[in-house]
Scaffold this motif. Structure first.
Motif, mmCIF file in Angstrom:
data_model
loop_
_atom_site.group_PDB
_atom_site.id
_atom_site.type_symbol
_atom_site.label_atom_id
_atom_site.label_comp_id
_atom_site.label_asym_id
_atom_site.label_seq_id
_atom_site.Cartn_x
_atom_site.Cartn_y
_atom_site.Cartn_z
ATOM 1 N N THR A 88 0.857 -1.189 0.000
ATOM 2 C CA THR A 88 0.000 0.000 0.000
ATOM 3 C C THR A 88 0.899 1.248 0.000
ATOM 4 O O THR A 88 0.423 2.358 -0.117
ATOM 5 C CB THR A 88 -0.948 0.058 1.226
ATOM 6 O OG1 THR A 88 -0.161 0.121 2.426
ATOM 7 C CG2 THR A 88 -1.854 -1.158 1.278
ATOM 8 N N PHE A 89 2.209 1.028 0.150
ATOM 9 C CA PHE A 89 3.171 2.130 0.097
ATOM 10 C C PHE A 89 3.851 2.134 -1.274
ATOM 11 O O PHE A 89 4.067 1.073 -1.865
ATOM 12 C CB PHE A 89 4.259 1.958 1.172
ATOM 13 C CG PHE A 89 3.722 2.045 2.571
ATOM 14 C CD1 PHE A 89 3.699 3.252 3.245
ATOM 15 C CD2 PHE A 89 3.212 0.918 3.209
ATOM 16 C CE1 PHE A 89 3.183 3.340 4.532
ATOM 17 C CE2 PHE A 89 2.696 1.000 4.491
ATOM 18 C CZ PHE A 89 2.678 2.207 5.148
ATOM 19 N N SER A 90 4.199 3.326 -1.752
ATOM 20 C CA SER A 90 4.949 3.415 -3.010
ATOM 21 C C SER A 90 6.332 2.820 -2.775
ATOM 22 O O SER A 90 6.784 2.716 -1.615
ATOM 23 C CB SER A 90 5.083 4.876 -3.440
ATOM 24 O OG SER A 90 5.895 5.568 -2.496
ATOM 25 N N LEU A 91 7.005 2.453 -3.857
ATOM 26 C CA LEU A 91 8.346 1.886 -3.730
ATOM 27 C C LEU A 91 9.283 2.877 -3.030
ATOM 28 O O LEU A 91 10.122 2.499 -2.205
ATOM 29 C CB LEU A 91 8.871 1.530 -5.132
ATOM 30 C CG LEU A 91 9.948 0.462 -5.176
ATOM 31 C CD1 LEU A 91 9.527 -0.806 -4.454
ATOM 32 C CD2 LEU A 91 10.310 0.142 -6.622
ATOM 33 N N LYS A 92 9.066 4.136 -3.327
ATOM 34 C CA LYS A 92 9.892 5.195 -2.721
ATOM 35 C C LYS A 92 9.701 5.189 -1.190
ATOM 36 O O LYS A 92 10.666 5.252 -0.425
ATOM 37 C CB LYS A 92 9.456 6.539 -3.321
ATOM 38 C CG LYS A 92 10.392 7.675 -2.993
ATOM 39 C CD LYS A 92 9.954 8.949 -3.724
ATOM 40 C CE LYS A 92 10.557 10.150 -3.013
ATOM 41 N NZ LYS A 92 9.653 11.264 -2.868
ATOM 42 N N ASP A 93 8.451 5.075 -0.760
ATOM 43 C CA ASP A 93 8.189 5.055 0.686
ATOM 44 C C ASP A 93 8.651 3.744 1.335
ATOM 45 O O ASP A 93 9.098 3.745 2.483
ATOM 46 C CB ASP A 93 6.705 5.300 0.967
ATOM 47 C CG ASP A 93 6.366 6.775 0.896
ATOM 48 O OD1 ASP A 93 7.309 7.602 0.942
ATOM 49 O OD2 ASP A 93 5.178 7.105 0.756
#
Ligand code: ZN
Length: 248
Positions: free
Chosen positions: A224-229
């Motif tokens: 549910t988090f972006s790869l960046k996060d």
């Protein structure tokens, strides 16, 4: 003692040296320029300079706080083999009723570790239907009779309660690999990945939990988090959280 003092000093020094805001440890709420890397069988994994958290600690902590607001609910919490940083936070919390527990409580060298109760996971010293939430990570792979341990976790959980029981899983295996005749630490390391592990769980881990009564939901919370996060929080994008509910 001298080594411990030196290690603490080194940890503090590194923690200050790498302070920044590129990455963030949600367990100890500290920001760094980067995570420390921790080598394990050729794979480098991000570790917190301050509290020493691994990927799995940070993911579980984020999950429990973001989704369940665990620190602000008046619930009874059983915590097997308590991880140090979680223990520190949970044992100070005045909202929850916290029961840290281990078969060898004297082996813990935490401040206030006298609070850790002695308890065998295959014979949990509590009445049935007692806990709202149970945390028991990286324990079951050490327990010869894991079915008994799972059924005990189920027994002491309240109906409507839930637990997080993360274990190492080899997703290339359909079926859990175990062989009780392998008892030599070196052989166990070769066969099960660590000298004191007694099995490699496979894709049937969920089924094993369901057999004792749990309703299991494999939560892909991490994605549910972006790869960046995910990189910022130092998560493993492949880790599924086994959310085990008691509905009966
Ligand atoms: Zn940390």
């Amino acid at each position: 003692m001298i080594k411990r003092t030196f290690d603490l000093f080194k940890q503090q020094l590194n923690s200050n040296l790498y302070k920044g805001d590129n990455v963030y440890c949600c367990v100890c709420e500290s920001g760094f320029k980067k995570f420390k890397t921790f080598g394990w069988r050729g794979k480098k994994k991000p570790r917190c300079y301050n509290c020493g958290s691994f990927q799995r600690h940070r993911l579980i902590w984020k999950y429990l706080n973001d989704k369940f607001d665990i620190l602000n609910r008046p619930i009874k919490v059983l915590h097997f083999a308590p991880e140090k940083k979680f223990f520190e936070i949970l044992s100070k919390n005045e909202v929850i009723e916290y029961y840290p527990c281990d078969l060898y409580p004297d082996s813990f060298n935490y401040p206030n570790s006298h609070k850790i109760l002695k308890g065998d996971i295959t014979d949990i010293p509590f009445q049935s239907n007692y806990f709202d939430f149970i945390l028991c990570n990286h324990v079951l792979e050490h327990i010869p009779d894991d079915k008994k341990a799972m059924s005990e976790l189920f027994r002491v959980m309240k109906s409507g309660g839930f637990g997080i029981f993360q274990v190492p899983i080899d997703y290339s295996r359909e079926v859990t690999y175990e062989d009780p005749s392998i008892t030599n630490p070196k052989e166990r390391e070769k066969e099960f990945g660590q000298y004191d592990h007694v099995r490699w769980y496979g894709k049937d881990y969920q089924e094993r939990l369901e057999k004792v009564g749990f309703e299991v939901f494999k939560d892909d919370f991490v994605n549910t988090f972006s790869l960046k996060d995910q990189n910022r929080y130092g998560f493993d994008s492949a880790e599924l959280i086994y959310h085990c509910k008691k509905t009966a």
